[in-house]
Design a protein around this motif. Structure first.
Motif, PDB file in Angstrom:
ATOM      1  N   LYS A  90     -91.393  52.511 -39.242  1.00 35.16           N
ATOM      2  CA  LYS A  90     -90.485  51.678 -38.442  1.00 35.16           C
ATOM      3  C   LYS A  90     -89.126  51.531 -39.125  1.00 35.16           C
ATOM      4  N   ALA A  91     -89.133  51.397 -40.446  1.00 40.26           N
ATOM      5  CA  ALA A  91     -87.869  51.265 -41.182  1.00 40.26           C
ATOM      6  C   ALA A  91     -87.041  52.541 -41.069  1.00 40.26           C
ATOM      7  N   VAL A  92     -87.678  53.683 -41.236  1.00 42.75           N
ATOM      8  CA  VAL A  92     -86.969  54.964 -41.126  1.00 42.75           C
ATOM      9  C   VAL A  92     -86.405  55.133 -39.718  1.00 42.75           C
ATOM     10  N   LEU A  93     -87.200  54.816 -38.716  1.00 42.96           N
ATOM     11  CA  LEU A  93     -86.731  54.939 -37.332  1.00 42.96           C
ATOM     12  C   LEU A  93     -85.582  53.980 -37.039  1.00 42.96           C
ATOM     13  N   ALA A  94     -85.514  52.887 -37.787  1.00 47.90           N
ATOM     14  CA  ALA A  94     -84.406  51.938 -37.653  1.00 47.90           C
ATOM     15  C   ALA A  94     -83.178  52.380 -38.444  1.00 47.90           C
ATOM     16  N   GLY A  95     -83.271  53.535 -39.107  1.00 46.77           N
ATOM     17  CA  GLY A  95     -82.120  54.065 -39.835  1.00 46.77           C
ATOM     18  C   GLY A  95     -82.012  53.603 -41.272  1.00 46.77           C
ATOM     19  N   LYS A  96     -83.082  53.083 -41.836  1.00 45.28           N
ATOM     20  CA  LYS A  96     -83.055  52.593 -43.214  1.00 45.28           C
ATOM     21  C   LYS A  96     -83.634  53.639 -44.154  1.00 45.28           C
TER      22      LYS A  96
END
Length: 172
Positions: free
Chosen positions: A117-123
């Motif tokens: 979820k963090a990666v998909l949020a651009g983090k």
């Protein structure tokens, strides 16, 4: 904790990150238990590279302790007007566009879920081990990292470092 101090260097040196050399990496800690505290405490010491701006945990007591620890750290550096936000829901952290990276130190069975979820949020993400529990989780995380061109690092301390190399002996 030793591995976590490298996240600022990895993020800063990555050509995909696209930030100016003078900009601090704003990061959040997701999971503020024993390991999470070690992780953010070690990372926020790199004041010239990064800044802890948020902490997140379901446990209100742990959340308060983490927030106060961060505030006290920045006060000890002579700062005033310190703004470290506290969240119970990690989705609120991921929705903040000013956060560049997160450290994921939640319970083991949630590592992959939160990291994806963090990666998909651009983090960009530093995630504690075990990174995933299954091959399908690993593939999902790898796919997300590649698609979003994000940085992912996981800890391997106690697995190969001295004096804990007994883990290696035990596995052999």
């Amino acid at each position: 904790g030793a591995g976590i101090v490298t996240i600022p260097e990895i993020i800063r040196s990555n050509p995909f990150f696209g930030r100016s050399p003078g900009k601090l990496i704003q990061f959040a800690q997701i999971g503020c238990g024993r390991q999470g505290t070690v992780d953010f405490s070690g990372t926020m010491k790199h004041t010239g590279l990064c800044r802890l701006v948020a902490v997140c945990d379901l446990d209100s007591r742990r959340l308060d302790i983490a927030k106060n620890r961060a505030i006290e750290f920045y006060k000890s550096k002579g700062e005033t007007n310190i703004d470290v936000k506290a969240y119970h829901d990690f989705n609120e952290v991921l929705n903040r566009p000013d956060i560049d990276a997160v450290i994921v130190s939640v319970p083991d069975h949630q590592h992959a879920y939160v990291a994806v979820k963090a990666v998909l949020a651009g983090k960009d993400v530093y995630c504690q081990k075990p990174l995933t529990y299954s091959i399908s989780e690993a593939i999902a995380l790898r796919t997300a990292v590649r698609a979003r061109k994000r940085i992912l690092q996981t800890g391997s301390q106690q697995r190969s470092e001295m004096p804990w190399n007994t883990f290696r002996i035990a596995s052999e």
